[in-house]
Enzyme design. Structure first.
Site, PDB file in Angstrom:
ATOM      1  N   GLY A  83      10.390  14.081  -7.792  1.00 62.57           N
ATOM      2  CA  GLY A  83       9.798  14.955  -6.786  1.00 62.57           C
ATOM      3  C   GLY A  83       8.367  15.278  -7.152  1.00 62.57           C
ATOM      4  O   GLY A  83       7.890  14.993  -8.255  1.00 62.57           O
ATOM      5  N   GLU A  84       7.657  15.868  -6.179  1.00 66.01           N
ATOM      6  CA  GLU A  84       6.295  16.285  -6.459  1.00 66.01           C
ATOM      7  C   GLU A  84       5.949  17.464  -5.578  1.00 66.01           C
ATOM      8  O   GLU A  84       6.527  17.675  -4.510  1.00 66.01           O
ATOM      9  CB  GLU A  84       5.318  15.121  -6.285  1.00 66.01           C
ATOM     10  CG  GLU A  84       4.871  14.762  -4.929  1.00 66.01           C
ATOM     11  CD  GLU A  84       4.010  13.504  -4.904  1.00 66.01           C
ATOM     12  OE1 GLU A  84       2.902  13.538  -5.472  1.00 66.01           O
ATOM     13  OE2 GLU A  84       4.457  12.512  -4.319  1.00 66.01           O
ATOM     14  N   GLY A  85       5.066  18.278  -6.088  1.00 63.23           N
ATOM     15  CA  GLY A  85       4.641  19.466  -5.361  1.00 63.23           C
ATOM     16  C   GLY A  85       3.148  19.656  -5.497  1.00 63.23           C
ATOM     17  O   GLY A  85       2.405  18.746  -5.893  1.00 63.23           O
ATOM     18  N   GLY A  86       2.719  20.878  -5.176  1.00 66.89           N
ATOM     19  CA  GLY A  86       1.289  21.132  -5.198  1.00 66.89           C
ATOM     20  C   GLY A  86       0.705  21.063  -6.580  1.00 66.89           C
ATOM     21  O   GLY A  86      -0.499  20.887  -6.733  1.00 66.89           O
ATOM     22  N   MET A  87       1.524  21.212  -7.616  1.00 65.39           N
ATOM     23  CA  MET A  87       0.999  21.253  -8.968  1.00 65.39           C
ATOM     24  C   MET A  87       1.138  19.932  -9.708  1.00 65.39           C
ATOM     25  O   MET A  87       0.283  19.558 -10.497  1.00 65.39           O
ATOM     26  CB  MET A  87       1.717  22.338  -9.755  1.00 65.39           C
ATOM     27  CG  MET A  87       1.300  22.436 -11.198  1.00 65.39           C
ATOM     28  SD  MET A  87       2.228  23.735 -11.989  1.00 65.39           S
ATOM     29  CE  MET A  87       1.923  23.336 -13.689  1.00 65.39           C
ATOM     30  N   GLY A  88       2.217  19.220  -9.492  1.00 68.35           N
ATOM     31  CA  GLY A  88       2.387  18.002 -10.265  1.00 68.35           C
ATOM     32  C   GLY A  88       3.535  17.164  -9.772  1.00 68.35           C
ATOM     33  O   GLY A  88       4.078  17.375  -8.692  1.00 68.35           O
ATOM     34  N   VAL A  90       7.310  15.203 -10.971  1.00 66.05           N
ATOM     35  CA  VAL A  90       8.429  15.247 -11.901  1.00 66.05           C
ATOM     36  C   VAL A  90       9.094  13.879 -11.883  1.00 66.05           C
ATOM     37  O   VAL A  90       9.493  13.380 -10.824  1.00 66.05           O
ATOM     38  CB  VAL A  90       9.443  16.342 -11.525  1.00 66.05           C
ATOM     39  CG1 VAL A  90      10.573  16.374 -12.544  1.00 66.05           C
ATOM     40  CG2 VAL A  90       8.767  17.704 -11.461  1.00 66.05           C
ATOM     41  N   LYS A 107       7.551  16.382 -16.509  1.00 68.95           N
ATOM     42  CA  LYS A 107       6.640  16.970 -15.541  1.00 68.95           C
ATOM     43  C   LYS A 107       5.209  16.635 -15.934  1.00 68.95           C
ATOM     44  O   LYS A 107       4.778  16.905 -17.059  1.00 68.95           O
ATOM     45  CB  LYS A 107       6.843  18.489 -15.485  1.00 68.95           C
ATOM     46  CG  LYS A 107       6.090  19.151 -14.348  1.00 68.95           C
ATOM     47  CD  LYS A 107       6.651  20.535 -14.098  1.00 68.95           C
ATOM     48  CE  LYS A 107       6.058  21.111 -12.823  1.00 68.95           C
ATOM     49  NZ  LYS A 107       6.656  22.426 -12.489  1.00 68.95           N
ATOM     50  N   ASP A 200       7.980  31.857  -7.461  1.00 64.60           N
ATOM     51  CA  ASP A 200       8.226  30.789  -6.487  1.00 64.60           C
ATOM     52  C   ASP A 200       9.730  30.499  -6.409  1.00 64.60           C
ATOM     53  O   ASP A 200      10.156  29.348  -6.450  1.00 64.60           O
ATOM     54  CB  ASP A 200       7.455  29.531  -6.878  1.00 64.60           C
ATOM     55  CG  ASP A 200       7.395  28.515  -5.733  1.00 64.60           C
ATOM     56  OD1 ASP A 200       7.502  28.939  -4.562  1.00 64.60           O
ATOM     57  OD2 ASP A 200       7.265  27.313  -6.002  1.00 64.60           O
TER      58      ASP A 200
END
Length: 732
Positions: A83-88, A90, A107, A200
């Site tokens: 997965g990925e989000g606004g920060m990095g 995984v 991560k 979060d």
């Protein structure tokens, strides 16, 4: 387009793509009235999607060349993107340096972004996770920077699914769902205890494993409460939190605290209970969501479930049932956690968890509406200790009075029965003395006369008559009149069975004596059959009537032993032994049960263990009641027999001498038991005096001495055994 702008546009574009064309047009029109530039950019992106349906497959932020399956970051080899989000990002990765085998969730800082704030938050997450050690928080296993200057964190790989997906798939009842959510509260509370706010909390950061255990993930934007404030990205267009679960203070850009996580947990619990989010703005733009979070009042979860039931007829029954389970306490708990003003929320996650536990325990919760009943409840809670103390005192007094009255009634009945027995026995002996003249007193005739007179004089006192029959029946057993004893004890049992209020102690004594007589006359099978009916009564009365209950278990054990049922016998003997040690510490019955257990050891061929058990029983007797007890004679004779059969003649001689001394002192020198003990001792002394030493039969070990079994056969009542003078090798 830069990455920051894309992160703001991406969720809005996703929401628009999910709408039907006419709804999408209305939403764009509303956005255009508020922010023409934003609406124009979204229209351009939608037009690109219409022209080339695959343009979104190409990421605007190019991935780092090294971050691909099979590449290595530090000592880890990347397998696939999780997965990925606004920060990095995984990745699922495995250890590649050969030190050990382990799969981890790796991560990485989001590739291609040079924002120093993101790198700073990444470093901070490493510090945070290193401080957290909890069963429901994904552990930090490793951290470092790769050769190409790529920071990474290696965490436990959690094979699970988001808690919302788990609930949708499993459709759990409300109670197990709340119990699962308490694991989440426990993990967040642990983070707060370490001065860490998650900031979060959302279903995708709460995974449930196949073992139905929670794992809390992603402390990437968590705030260390004991460190200086770092750059707060909540005040910029590029949010570092998820809007749908954000607290009002996050939207306003105000400082966050542990109460921010309380709000987010309330939103998550709302969604898990109701199956929908607490807010439903007409337009799905960020501005509408912010307005709803800041000023909207969410409907109660139970009301949301009722609306779902109306909209989903196929699931209406299940949803209505769930709404009834959620209505009340859980509605109030969720809405208290989601209060706009943080001072109206729970003071901590632990307080919220305690309220949820109170709901599960059926206790009043703290989250209640401000109504008259609520204020009255608060008064009761505020003064609950004086009120509860007064109620407790009244309850104790009422219970004590009831118990005293009940005990008094039982004591009065016992006293009347005992007085009647005393008067009857005194008159019986007086009349016998006057009638016999110079002739010697015949005990059996006296007992027969007692039965006849009891039938006549105690006709209206059935319990006293039953007690008399029991006493005479036991005396008959001691005299060896087994058939007569069986008849008397059977009559006693019939009287007790016909009575509605027969005392429990008398019933247990009757069952014990009748079981003994049945074992001696008709076989152990009938003994077990008769006594098993009253076994529940014996267990219920163990604390109130320990002597009678222990005697019952002992006799039932002997009947089982006579049938060869050693396990059942051992269970009864141990129960009686434990009861006597706990409630009757000075009782000779403790040694009696120890001797019974020793007999079971002999039955199994473990003669050394049997001898140790008998010696321990003798030590117990000497330490409590001394040698002046019929049981001492039995135990010493059995020790003598076992030692002699093992070839230990000097030790056997000491035991036999002790048995002779005890029998002479207790029963007199001319009693049958004393004579038998003296004969055994004399035979043993002859063997000791023989010039060639003990006979070969006496030199064999226990394993070749089956005759020892006879010495440890099930014993009768010690006093009765002494009176009827059984030898140690004569099973009774």
């Amino acid at each position: 387009m830069d990455a920051e702008r894309w992160r703001m546009l991406s969720p809005l574009l996703d929401a628009l793509l999910e709408l039907e064309p006419h709804a999408r047009s209305r939403s764009l029109a509303a956005m255009r009235a508020e922010d023409p530039r934003l609406a124009g950019e979204l229209e351009a992106l939608l037009a690109l999607e219409d022209d080339a349906g695959t343009f979104l497959d190409t990421p605007l932020v190019a991935p780092l060349p090294g971050a691909r399956p099979g590449s290595q970051v530090g000592p880890y080899r990347l397998e696939r993107l999780l997965g990925e989000g606004g920060m990095g990002q995984v990745w699922l990765a495995s250890r590649a340096d050969g030190l050990y085998q382990r799969r981890v969730a790796l991560k990485l800082l989001r590739p291609g972004l040079a924002d120093p704030g993101l790198r700073l938050r990444f470093t901070r997450e490493r510090e945070i996770l290193a401080r957290l050690e909890h069963a429901h928080i994904a552990r930090l296993l490793d951290a470092g920077i790769s050769a190409d200057n790529q920071p990474y964190l290696a965490l436990d790989y959690v094979d699970g699914e988001p808690i919302s997906d788990w609930c949708e798939r499993r459709e759990p009842e409300v109670r197990p769902l709340v119990q699962l959510f308490l694991q989440v509260c426990d993990a967040v509370s642990h983070a707060h205890a370490n001065l860490i706010v998650h900031r979060d909390l959302k279903p995708s950061n709460i995974l449930v494993t196949p073992l139905d255990e929670v794992r809390l993930l992603d402390f990437g934007i968590a705030k260390l409460l004991d460190s200086a404030d770092l750059p707060d990205h909540t005040r910029t267009g590029a949010r570092a939190f998820t809007l749908h679960y954000a607290a009002p203070e996050q939207i306003r850009g105000e400082p966050v605290s542990t109460l921010t996580d309380v709000y987010s947990l309330g939103v998550v619990l709302y969604e898990l209970l109701a199956g929908t989010k607490p807010y439903a703005p007409r337009h799905k733009s960020d501005a509408q969501w912010e307005e709803a979070i800041l000023h909207g009042d969410p409907m109660r979860p139970s009301q949301a479930l009722q609306r779902r039931a109306e909209a989903e007829p196929g699931s209406a029954a299940a949803l209505q049932r769930r709404a009834r389970a959620v209505a009340g306490d859980l509605d109030n708990i969720v809405l208290k956690a989601m209060s706009k003003r943080y001072e109206q929320r729970y003071a901590s996650v632990e307080a919220m968890a305690q309220d949820l536990q109170r709901h599960l325990d059926g206790k009043p919760v703290l989250a209640r509406p401000q109504r008259i009943a609520y204020r009255a409840g608060k008064f009761l809670r505020r003064h609950r200790w004086p009120l509860s103390t007064a109620a407790l005192v009244l309850a104790v007094m009422a219970t004590a009075l009831g118990l005293v009255a009940w005990q008094s009634r039982l004591a009065l009945q016992d006293a009347e029965r005992a007085q009647a027995m005393q008067n009857f026995v005194i008159s019986l002996f007086q009349d016998a003395g006057e009638a016999r003249g110079e002739a010697p007193l015949d005990v059996r005739q006296l007992l027969e006369a007692g039965v006849e007179r009891g039938e006549a004089e105690l006709e209206r006192q059935p319990m006293a008559r039953a007690a008399l029959l029991g006493v005479i029946g036991r005396l008959r057993l001691g005299l060896g009149d087994r058939a007569e004893a069986l008849e008397l004890l059977t009559r006693q049992a019939g009287l007790l069975a016909a009575a509605d209020n027969a005392p429990a102690g008398l019933r247990l004594e009757s069952a014990t004596d009748l079981g003994h007589a049945l074992r001696l006359t008709r076989g152990a099978g009938q003994c077990v059959e008769h006594m098993q009916e009253l076994q529940p009564l014996a267990r219920r009365q163990e604390r109130r009537l320990p002597r009678q209950a222990a005697g019952f278990h002992t006799q039932l054990g002997r009947c089982h032993r006579a049938l060869g049922q050693r396990e059942q016998a051992a269970a009864q003997f141990r129960r009686a032994l434990a009861l006597r040690r706990d409630r009757l510490p000075g009782s000779a019955g403790i040694a009696e049960n120890m001797a019974d257990l020793a007999g079971l050891e002999a039955d199994a061929g473990r003669y050394e263990a049997a001898l140790r058990g008998l010696e321990a029983a003798h030590d117990q007797l000497q330490g409590t009641v001394g040698d002046r007890n019929p049981l001492t004679i039995r135990v010493l004779r059995e020790i003598c027999a076992l030692r002699a059969r093992a070839g230990r003649l000097h030790g056997a001689s000491q035991a036999c001498a002790g048995a002779v001394s005890a029998a002479a002192g207790l029963l007199g020198p001319h009693h049958g038991t004393t004579r038998e003990a003296r004969n055994e001792y004399a035979a043993l002394l002859e063997q000791l005096a023989a010039p060639t030493g003990p006979a070969p039969a006496q030199e064999q070990d226990f394993e070749s001495a089956p005759e020892a079994d006879a010495a440890l056969s099930p014993a009768e009542d010690p006093a009765a055994a002494a009176r009827s003078a059984p030898g140690p090798a004569s099973p009774s």
